[in-house]
Design a protein around this motif. Structure first.
Motif, PDB file in Angstrom:
ATOM      1  N   HIS A   1       0.835  -1.197   0.000  1.00 20.85           N
ATOM      2  CA  HIS A   1       0.000   0.000   0.000  1.00 20.85           C
ATOM      3  C   HIS A   1       0.875   1.254   0.000  1.00 20.85           C
ATOM      4  N   PRO A   2       0.718   2.150  -0.973  1.00 24.59           N
ATOM      5  CA  PRO A   2       1.535   3.374  -0.991  1.00 24.59           C
ATOM      6  C   PRO A   2       1.159   4.303   0.153  1.00 24.59           C
ATOM      7  N   THR A   3       2.142   5.066   0.596  1.00 22.96           N
ATOM      8  CA  THR A   3       1.911   6.069   1.642  1.00 22.96           C
ATOM      9  C   THR A   3       1.693   7.445   1.034  1.00 22.96           C
ATOM     10  N   VAL A   4       2.516   7.797   0.040  1.00 22.46           N
ATOM     11  CA  VAL A   4       2.408   9.092  -0.642  1.00 22.46           C
ATOM     12  C   VAL A   4       2.421   8.849  -2.143  1.00 22.46           C
ATOM     13  N   ILE A   5       1.487   9.465  -2.834  1.00 18.28           N
ATOM     14  CA  ILE A   5       1.460   9.412  -4.301  1.00 18.28           C
ATOM     15  C   ILE A   5       1.791  10.803  -4.819  1.00 18.28           C
ATOM     16  N   TYR A   6       2.772  10.877  -5.700  1.00 16.29           N
ATOM     17  CA  TYR A   6       3.168  12.144  -6.322  1.00 16.29           C
ATOM     18  C   TYR A   6       2.538  12.216  -7.712  1.00 16.29           C
ATOM     19  N   VAL A   7       1.891  13.322  -7.983  1.00 13.08           N
ATOM     20  CA  VAL A   7       1.144  13.475  -9.242  1.00 13.08           C
ATOM     21  C   VAL A   7       1.610  14.730  -9.956  1.00 13.08           C
ATOM     22  N   ARG A   8       1.873  14.595 -11.249  1.00 14.09           N
ATOM     23  CA  ARG A   8       2.151  15.739 -12.118  1.00 14.09           C
ATOM     24  C   ARG A   8       1.030  15.823 -13.150  1.00 14.09           C
ATOM     25  N   ALA A   9       0.550  17.047 -13.392  1.00 13.18           N
ATOM     26  CA  ALA A   9      -0.564  17.219 -14.330  1.00 13.18           C
ATOM     27  C   ALA A   9      -0.377  18.512 -15.110  1.00 13.18           C
ATOM     28  N   GLU A  10      -1.159  18.659 -16.153  1.00 16.15           N
ATOM     29  CA  GLU A  10      -1.131  19.891 -16.929  1.00 16.15           C
ATOM     30  C   GLU A  10      -1.561  21.058 -16.024  1.00 16.15           C
ATOM     31  N   GLU A  11      -0.792  22.143 -16.069  1.00 16.34           N
ATOM     32  CA  GLU A  11      -1.057  23.250 -15.157  1.00 16.34           C
ATOM     33  C   GLU A  11      -2.469  23.802 -15.304  1.00 16.34           C
ATOM     34  N   ALA A  12      -2.924  23.910 -16.539  1.00 17.39           N
ATOM     35  CA  ALA A  12      -4.250  24.494 -16.767  1.00 17.39           C
ATOM     36  C   ALA A  12      -5.364  23.630 -16.176  1.00 17.39           C
ATOM     37  N   GLN A  13      -5.097  22.337 -15.985  1.00 18.23           N
ATOM     38  CA  GLN A  13      -6.115  21.422 -15.479  1.00 18.23           C
ATOM     39  C   GLN A  13      -5.825  20.953 -14.055  1.00 18.23           C
ATOM     40  N   LEU A  14      -4.892  21.613 -13.377  1.00 12.96           N
ATOM     41  CA  LEU A  14      -4.445  21.119 -12.078  1.00 12.96           C
ATOM     42  C   LEU A  14      -5.581  21.099 -11.052  1.00 12.96           C
ATOM     43  N   GLU A  15      -6.376  22.158 -11.008  1.00 13.28           N
ATOM     44  CA  GLU A  15      -7.485  22.192 -10.045  1.00 13.28           C
ATOM     45  C   GLU A  15      -8.521  21.115 -10.357  1.00 13.28           C
ATOM     46  N   ALA A  16      -8.785  20.904 -11.643  1.00 17.50           N
ATOM     47  CA  ALA A  16      -9.751  19.864 -12.020  1.00 17.50           C
ATOM     48  C   ALA A  16      -9.238  18.481 -11.640  1.00 17.50           C
TER      49      ALA A  16
END
Length: 392
Positions: free
Chosen positions: A215-230
């Motif tokens: 089971h992961p403890t921390v997941i790091y996510v990278r996303a398109e800046e314009a869609q980050l809030e979504a």
């Protein structure tokens, strides 16, 4: 009168008074060059600033389980795969706390971990968190299945391993009661200092050697800046559809708001400065053409007396105005681009050539030439032969 004859007629004034034409062209050239410079140099400066802001993690998010729950909340083993299926996500990886203690050797107190954390890490972690290896190498599909580790920058210092020897046996560390070979040391990870204080074990090796449950403890996510809030809004329901409240997602970095504010501020500044430069250049051309009409009344009178129509007089002076502005615009565009390239190279900024501004410079010069030449050419055409010749 065909266009070729009209162009030749419009060039007469420029050929007969080259000094004044040069100075007039210089005026419009300076105006257009100013437009290029005040858009190109700030654009390069903006690119450098935005790169620095992007380095602060404007497109990254972290996902953890809600702490202090009974029973403890955990992220599902398939969480990373679930996250990567979200459209705007460009990368996702994870680490997991193995709840074990790392020591330099077996002579150190088994309960003294030096404040370091032993984490199970996925192979794609460096690309997601922008981590780089200072010495040795990162885990690969082969080493990740064996008892090998990569040390964070702080962990390496506390364990007395600032670099790995070449041509000799790699050093060992103790995790629990097992020995692990150190295969790499990371550079400091600016965005994730917790990685600096960690000892990273392969995901599969952690399962077999450290009884890791997957089971992961921390997941790091990278996303398109314009869609980050979504993306942030859908992460929790995606990872845990039944209990989204047990998933904690960090809010976007304040640097993202600063970056967007910077983009908007620079855009307004560009438009204002470019407008001022064009207005100054247009006034210079208009003034030159008005003076030209006043000085060439005798020429106008003679041509009218020989049968030139008002339309031909208007065409002559309008053509002269446009040619003068276009020559100045082309020269100014080249001068502005050269200045932008030189200054950006001097400041070690990313080079941003304002192609749109360069095209707008030449097009703007044509518009300026037309607008600046309208009043002088109309004024010249209104002169009767007797009025024009009477002033000579």
């Amino acid at each position: 009168m065909n266009p070729v004859d009209l162009l030749a007629l419009g060039l007469i004034g420029l050929r007969t008074r080259p000094g004044r034409a040069l100075l007039s062209g210089l005026g419009i050239a300076i105006g257009i060059a100013t437009m290029i410079v005040v858009t190109g140099i700030p654009a390069s400066s903006q690119a450098a600033l935005l790169d620095r802001l992007s380095a602060l993690g404007t497109n990254t998010l972290q996902v953890t389980a809600l702490p202090h729950q009974s029973p403890p909340a955990v992220l599902p083993e398939q969480a990373v795969g679930m996250v990567t299926r979200i459209g705007p996500v460009t990368g996702a990886s994870a680490v997991a706390n193995t709840h074990t203690v790392v020591r330099r050797n077996d002579r150190v107190d088994r309960n003294d971990g030096g404040g370091l954390t032993v984490l199970a890490a996925r192979l794609d972690l460096p690309g997601v968190i922008n981590a780089t290896v200072r010495s040795g190498s990162w885990l690969n599909p082969a080493t990740a299945t064996f008892p090998t580790v990569v040390l964070g920058a702080v962990a390496a210092e506390r364990l007395g391993l600032t670099t790995l020897p070449t041509g000799r046996q790699s050093p060992l560390v103790m995790i629990g009661e097992s020995r692990f070979t150190v295969v790499g040391i990371l550079d400091p990870v600016t965005l994730h200092p917790d990685i600096d204080r960690s000892v990273l074990v392969g995901w599969d090796a952690a399962r077999t050697e450290l009884d890791f449950d997957g089971h992961p403890t921390v997941i790091y996510v990278r996303a398109e800046e314009a869609q980050l809030e979504a993306v942030r809004d859908v992460l929790a329901p995606t990872i845990s559809p039944e209990r989204p409240g047990q998933v904690v997602v960090t809010r976007p970095s304040d640097a993202l708001a600063a970056k967007r504010a910077t983009e908007n501020s620079f855009s307004v500044l560009f438009l204002a400065l470019a407008g001022v430069a064009l207005i100054v250049g247009g006034i210079g051309v208009a003034n030159t053409m008005v003076v030209s009409v006043l000085e060439r009344r005798s020429e106008i009178g003679l041509r009218r007396a020989l049968g030139a129509t008002r339309g031909q007089i208007r065409g002559q002076f309008l053509t002269e105005s446009v040619v003068l502005a276009v020559c100045g615009g082309v020269a100014g565009t080249l001068l502005g681009l050269a200045a932008t390239v030189g200054y950006a190279a001097w400041q070690n900024w990313p080079l941003v050539l304002p192609v749109e501004s360069a095209g707008a410079g030449v097009a703007g010069a044509i518009v300026i030439g037309v607008l600046a030449g309208v009043y002088p050419c109309v004024r010249a055409a209104r002169l009767t032969p007797t009025q024009a010749l009477a002033t000579t």
